[in-house]
Enzyme design. Structure first.
Site, short mmCIF file in Angstrom:
data_model
loop_
_atom_site.label_atom_id
_atom_site.label_comp_id
_atom_site.label_asym_id
_atom_site.label_seq_id
_atom_site.Cartn_x
_atom_site.Cartn_y
_atom_site.Cartn_z
CG LEU A 152 -2.08 1.01 1.22
CD1 LEU A 152 -3.12 0.46 0.04
CD2 LEU A 152 -2.81 1.09 2.49
NE ARG A 154 4.57 9.14 -3.92
CZ ARG A 154 5.91 8.96 -3.60
NH1 ARG A 154 6.30 7.76 -4.08
NH2 ARG A 154 6.56 9.87 -2.94
NE ARG A 231 9.57 -3.93 -12.27
CZ ARG A 231 8.97 -2.70 -12.76
NH1 ARG A 231 7.66 -2.81 -13.16
NH2 ARG A 231 9.70 -1.42 -13.09
CG ASP A 255 0.51 -4.16 -17.48
OD1 ASP A 255 0.50 -4.01 -18.69
OD2 ASP A 255 1.14 -2.98 -16.92
CD GLU A 260 7.46 -7.17 -18.19
OE1 GLU A 260 7.78 -5.93 -18.42
OE2 GLU A 260 6.63 -7.49 -17.55
CG HIS A 278 5.23 -3.51 -18.34
ND1 HIS A 278 6.44 -4.02 -17.40
CD2 HIS A 278 5.09 -2.43 -17.54
CE1 HIS A 278 6.92 -3.24 -16.54
NE2 HIS A 278 5.87 -2.37 -16.52
N GLY A 280 0.92 -0.48 -18.01
CA GLY A 280 0.43 0.30 -16.89
C GLY A 280 0.55 1.80 -17.03
C1 8YV Z 1 7.26 1.36 -17.07
C2 8YV Z 1 7.03 0.73 -14.81
O1 8YV Z 1 6.76 0.39 -17.93
O2 8YV Z 1 7.48 2.81 -13.37
C3 8YV Z 1 7.66 1.53 -13.57
O3 8YV Z 1 8.34 0.97 -12.74
O4 8YV Z 1 7.18 -0.50 -14.72
C4 8YV Z 1 6.62 1.48 -16.02
O5 8YV Z 1 6.07 2.59 -15.57
C5 8YV Z 1 8.76 1.44 -17.23
O6 8YV Z 1 9.41 2.29 -16.40
C6 8YV Z 1 9.23 1.52 -18.58
O7 8YV Z 1 10.47 1.67 -18.74
#
Ligand code: 8YV
Length: 323
Positions: A152, A154, A231, A255, A260, A278, A280
């Site tokens: 929990l 941000r 992750r 995601d 990956e 991925h 997000g």
């Molecule tokens: C991006 C992320 O895919 O911020 C992160 O940790 O996993 C995602 O926002 C990544 O940073 C892209 O390089």
């Protein structure tokens, strides 16, 4: 005066090179014919790295004796050994805050897609089956559910707020209890037992590797949904494939993946998983904001000697001001 030299090991969002242009000399390592030779030749000049996903360990850091700062594009920095950097006096920064809402939106989208089978329903329509029959009723609903947020922070809080607005009650597991109204569970197993949606938002890395294992999935139960926007390493993917195949849990919305862009073939076979590549934080405005923060960290460090958003492992260096 010579501009400070920034190493960019791989391509980055356009906002990063655009923001560095004119203020820094940028070495685009992936465009060079012989990256090793370039690194050896320019090592004395390279004072910063702007990084998006290239693994950086102690051995890599040892090749860059003049390095002061690594500015990571992304809130997660598990590919960077931030402790090895701190040992060498190198500050690491990341991009917290600017992607919270985007990632939280994705998490809720994945949840809706998974529980109500929205991707499957859309594929059904596009395949022309609606003319023949209605799409089958989804076996369950979001109504009456409880979400357990694992991590929990941000982004976790942004997900929790959205879940509440959907009428879903929220509980959480962190290493330490927080001053929030949500119910706290001191272990992941207890949380997984108590809820029927488990949403993973913890950082990656060795400390959280395979935190979600067969036992946790069994505790989540046959009506359970796993959502992972953190992750892939946090989930034992082989155990997840088993749980999805055997219907030990109802479904998963993912995601992120352990290896990956490779995706476990078992995940591609099951129809009770929704899989995203991925994405997000992957909108133009949010990625531009992340890139802006990468640039802001570099500029602030070289103009004022302070990073904007250092990671916790760099806290001592920043306090002492001798990064
Ligand atoms: C991006 C992320 O895919 O911020 C992160 O940790 O996993 C995602 O926002 C990544 O940073 C892209 O390089």
């Amino acid at each position: 005066m010579a501009l400070p030299t920034v190493l960019m090991p791989g391509p980055m969002n356009r906002s990063v090179p655009a923001g560095l242009d004119g203020r820094f000399e940028v070495i685009r390592l992936w465009e060079t014919d012989d990256p090793d030779a370039v690194l050896a030749e320019r090592a004395k000049d390279i004072v910063a790295v702007a990084n998006a996903g290239t693994p950086i360990d102690g051995a890599f850091l040892d090749r860059l004796p003049a390095l002061q700062l690594i500015a990571n594009f992304g809130v997660g920095y598990d590919k960077i050994d931030a402790n090895a950097a701190a040992d060498r006096g190198v500050v690491v920064t990341n991009t917290p805050g600017v992607l919270d809402d985007e990632v939280a939106d994705t998490a809720l989208g994945l949840l809706l897609m998974t529980v109500r089978q929205l991707p499957q329903a859309e594929r059904f329509l596009r395949a022309g089956h609606w003319q023949e029959r209605s799409y089958p009723l989804t076996p369950t609903t979001l109504r009456g559910r409880t979400m357990g947020v694992v991590g929990l922070g941000r982004i976790g809080e942004a997900i929790a707020h959205r879940a509440e607005a959907f009428g879903i009650s929220v509980a959480y597991h962190n290493r330490h209890r927080k001053d929030v109204a949500y119910r706290y569970y001191p272990t992941l197993l207890e949380l997984a037992t108590a809820v029927d949606i488990l949403t993973i938002v913890v950082p990656g890395g060795d400390e959280t590797k395979h935190l979600v294992n067969a036992e946790v999935l069994a505790a989540l139960g046959p009506d359970g949904i796993l959502i992972n926007v953190a992750r892939g390493s946090v989930v034992d993917e082989a155990a997840l494939v088993d749980a999805l195949r055997n219907k030990t849990i109802l479904g998963a919305g993912l995601d992120v993946f352990e290896h990956e862009p490779e995706v476990h073939p078992g995940l591609l076979e099951v129809d009770n998983a929704v899989l995203l590549p991925h994405v997000g934080s992957a909108s133009v405005p949010t990625r531009d904001a992340m890139g802006g923060l990468v640039v802001a960290n570099l500029v602030s460090w070289f103009d004022h000697g302070v990073p904007v958003t250092p990671v916790p492992e760099s806290a001592d260096l920043v306090r002492r001001g001798d990064g």
